[in-house]
Design an enzyme around this catalytic site. Structure first.
Site, PDB file in Angstrom:
ATOM      1  N   HIS A   1       0.811  -1.212   0.000  1.00  0.00           N
ATOM      2  CA  HIS A   1       0.000   0.000   0.000  1.00  0.00           C
ATOM      3  C   HIS A   1       0.847   1.265   0.000  1.00  0.00           C
ATOM      4  O   HIS A   1       2.031   1.243   0.341  1.00  0.00           O
ATOM      5  CB  HIS A   1      -0.944   0.018   1.216  1.00  0.00           C
ATOM      6  CG  HIS A   1      -0.229   0.183   2.519  1.00  0.00           C
ATOM      7  ND1 HIS A   1       0.234  -0.875   3.267  1.00  0.00           N
ATOM      8  CD2 HIS A   1       0.135   1.299   3.214  1.00  0.00           C
ATOM      9  CE1 HIS A   1       0.833  -0.434   4.350  1.00  0.00           C
ATOM     10  NE2 HIS A   1       0.792   0.891   4.353  1.00  0.00           N
TER      11      HIS A   1
ATOM     12  N   HIS B   1       5.448   6.255  -0.984  1.00  0.00           N
ATOM     13  CA  HIS B   1       6.255   5.045  -1.113  1.00  0.00           C
ATOM     14  C   HIS B   1       5.433   3.797  -0.822  1.00  0.00           C
ATOM     15  O   HIS B   1       4.361   3.868  -0.221  1.00  0.00           O
ATOM     16  CB  HIS B   1       7.446   5.100  -0.147  1.00  0.00           C
ATOM     17  CG  HIS B   1       7.034   5.237   1.290  1.00  0.00           C
ATOM     18  ND1 HIS B   1       6.954   6.462   1.924  1.00  0.00           N
ATOM     19  CD2 HIS B   1       6.670   4.316   2.217  1.00  0.00           C
ATOM     20  CE1 HIS B   1       6.560   6.281   3.187  1.00  0.00           C
ATOM     21  NE2 HIS B   1       6.376   4.982   3.377  1.00  0.00           N
TER      22      HIS B   1
END
EC number: 3.1.4.-
Length: 310
Positions: free
Chosen positions: A138, A260
């Site tokens: 995620h 990220h």
């Protein structure tokens, strides 16, 4: 009980006459097992699981009512269990394919090799669980925050309304570099794959929606720089509002360099030399990797709400 004797001819004729009805009355599954599938049937792949299926089993079973790091690889709970409090997280979820998992596993192997010989850093992969099941990856759109019971539904409705008005469409992003970041408490370090800004800046747009919605409920933003209360404007007589940090308007900030995907974690911080080595990780095999997102997930407690992008 009286036993009746039958002749062999009678028993044979009865067994022959009964053989067809018995065969016909067998369950369909048993009859299908005797049928050899055609080559076409053998080559057909299994259909993919619906996206909502993963949300049903996203929360692990609680094995203790206390915070016991030994049950979680040494991790300490950031948000303690308190009755009436609901840990909340907003994020974009990505289920990598088998091919993509192979490429990501190679990146983790490279990270492990970048750590200096004799380092105490022990990497824990986020690609699979301890039992070998694939885990979703995620991009976070919020910190781990806490909502009260009475705030859950109003917050969800407010965020969903903001998403509908944003008209943010599904988008793709690509890998950019490898880095190491810590959580806010400095109790864990994550080895991450930083991603490039998508074509229409969807990551920054969704981050602003998340931060605005959370700010309405007194929750801290993700990535934004908080202004100390002594420098913030007057907040009125509301004691709860006085405790809320005021942040700079999201429109003034670009956080494209912050987004990220976490690939692995450790309990110890890598050295400065090891961090420099991470920047040399070879990502040429990921140049064609498209990381796609079509919804925003809101996890409140052990419930997950999926909000589709327009």
């Amino acid at each position: 009980m009286v036993l009746v004797q039958y002749s062999e001819s009678e028993s044979e004729s009865e067994s022959e006459s009964d053989s067809e009805p018995v065969h016909a009355s067998q369950p369909p599954a048993k009859r299908l097992c005797t049928t050899k599938p055609s080559p076409t049937q053998q080559s057909l792949p299994l259909p993919p699981l619906p996206a909502a299926f993963h949300d049903l089993y996203a929360s692990s079973t609680r094995v203790s009512v206390r915070d016991d790091p030994s049950l979680h690889g040494g991790r300490k709970r950031v948000i303690p269990h308190v009755e009436g409090n609901w840990p909340t997280h907003l994020y974009l979820e990505w289920y990598a394919s088998k091919t993509e998992l192979t490429l990501l596993s190679d990146v983790i192997l490279q990270i492990q090799q970048k750590l200096l010989h004799g380092s105490k850093t022990e990497l824990h992969s986020l690609l699979h669980s301890d039992l070998g099941a694939q885990l979703p990856l995620h991009i976070s759109l919020s910190r781990p925050v806490v909502l009260r019971t009475e705030q859950r539904q109003p917050f969800l409705e407010a965020f969903q309304s903001a998403m509908e008005q944003s008209h943010c469409a599904p988008f793709d992003t690509t890998a950019d570099s490898v880095d190491c970041v810590s959580n806010y408490e400095k109790t864990r370090w994550f080895y991450v794959l930083r991603v490039r800004s998508p074509e229409h800046d969807e990551l920054n747009r969704l981050l602003k929606l998340s931060n605005r919605a959370l700010a309405r409920f007194g929750q801290p933003p993700l990535y934004e720089v908080a202004v100390p209360p002594s420098l913030s404007p007057r907040l009125g007589n509301d004691s709860a509002a006085k405790k809320t940090r005021v942040t700079k308007p999201a429109e003034e900030n670009d956080y494209s360099h912050c987004f990220h995907v976490s690939l692995a974690w450790s309990l110890t911080e890598p050295s400065a030399a090891e961090k420099e080595q991470l920047a040399t990780t070879d990502l040429h095999k990921l140049r064609d990797l498209k990381i796609g997102f079509d919804c925003v997930k809101v996890k409140i407690g052990n419930q997950i709400f999926s909000n589709s992008l327009a």
